[in-house]
Design a protein around this motif. Structure first.
Motif, mmCIF file in Angstrom:
data_model
loop_
_atom_site.group_PDB
_atom_site.id
_atom_site.type_symbol
_atom_site.label_atom_id
_atom_site.label_comp_id
_atom_site.label_asym_id
_atom_site.label_seq_id
_atom_site.Cartn_x
_atom_site.Cartn_y
_atom_site.Cartn_z
ATOM 1 N N ARG A 67 27.698 -36.596 -4.107
ATOM 2 C CA ARG A 67 27.563 -36.524 -5.569
ATOM 3 C C ARG A 67 26.865 -37.765 -6.113
ATOM 4 O O ARG A 67 26.012 -37.677 -6.996
ATOM 5 C CB ARG A 67 28.931 -36.371 -6.230
ATOM 6 N N ARG A 68 27.220 -38.927 -5.574
ATOM 7 C CA ARG A 68 26.590 -40.166 -6.027
ATOM 8 C C ARG A 68 25.098 -40.178 -5.704
ATOM 9 O O ARG A 68 24.281 -40.585 -6.534
ATOM 10 C CB ARG A 68 27.263 -41.371 -5.382
ATOM 11 N N ARG A 70 23.119 -37.584 -5.194
ATOM 12 C CA ARG A 70 22.440 -36.593 -6.049
ATOM 13 C C ARG A 70 22.254 -37.115 -7.472
ATOM 14 O O ARG A 70 21.212 -36.885 -8.089
ATOM 15 C CB ARG A 70 23.226 -35.288 -6.060
ATOM 16 N N ALA A 71 23.241 -37.820 -7.979
ATOM 17 C CA ALA A 71 23.127 -38.386 -9.326
ATOM 18 C C ALA A 71 22.029 -39.443 -9.371
ATOM 19 O O ALA A 71 21.248 -39.500 -10.334
ATOM 20 C CB ALA A 71 24.463 -38.989 -9.759
ATOM 21 N N ARG A 72 21.951 -40.276 -8.325
ATOM 22 C CA ARG A 72 20.892 -41.288 -8.266
ATOM 23 C C ARG A 72 19.516 -40.643 -8.197
ATOM 24 O O ARG A 72 18.581 -41.059 -8.888
ATOM 25 C CB ARG A 72 21.084 -42.186 -7.044
ATOM 26 N N ALA A 74 18.673 -37.655 -9.232
ATOM 27 C CA ALA A 74 18.393 -37.017 -10.525
ATOM 28 C C ALA A 74 17.947 -38.058 -11.546
ATOM 29 O O ALA A 74 17.015 -37.807 -12.329
ATOM 30 C CB ALA A 74 19.626 -36.274 -11.025
ATOM 31 N N GLU A 75 18.586 -39.214 -11.547
ATOM 32 C CA GLU A 75 18.198 -40.279 -12.481
ATOM 33 C C GLU A 75 16.781 -40.771 -12.173
ATOM 34 O O GLU A 75 15.987 -40.998 -13.086
ATOM 35 C CB GLU A 75 19.196 -41.435 -12.395
ATOM 36 N N ARG A 78 14.351 -38.126 -13.321
ATOM 37 C CA ARG A 78 14.287 -38.117 -14.785
ATOM 38 C C ARG A 78 13.397 -39.259 -15.282
ATOM 39 O O ARG A 78 12.543 -39.074 -16.163
ATOM 40 C CB ARG A 78 15.694 -38.248 -15.367
#
Length: 91
Positions: A67-68, A70-72, A74-75, A78
């Motif tokens: 999850r971490r 994937r969040a990185r 995605a950021e 973006r």
């Protein structure tokens, strides 16, 4: 007549053995302080003591790591897209 003392002795030995097993398991299973996984700041902290973890705990930590990551990602995507949009807006 000889069966009664032998049976008592066997019963006493079994009781001592069972109480020893219980006491041994009680002493060895000291409660480990469970750190909340979300509180582990860095990713390296997720993998500390990896060999001593159960399979369920390993899966939880791997899921949190995924999850971490994937969040990185995605950021980063973006930020890249915003930069591209700014470039396109300038033209």
């Amino acid at each position: 007549m000889t069966i009664n003392p032998i049976l008592s002795l066997v019963l006493a030995c079994c009781g001592l053995f069972a109480s020893g097993l219980y006491l041994g398991s009680w002493l060895h299973s000291s409660p480990k302080p469970k750190a909340d996984l979300e509180e582990l700041v860095d990713d390296a902290g997720l993998f500390c003591g990896w060999d001593g973890l159960s399979a369920v705990e390993r899966r939880k930590r791997l899921a949190l790591y995924q999850r971490r990551v994937r969040a990185r990602i995605a950021e980063q995507e973006r930020a890249w897209l915003q930069a591209r949009l700014r470039e396109c807006a300038k033209v």
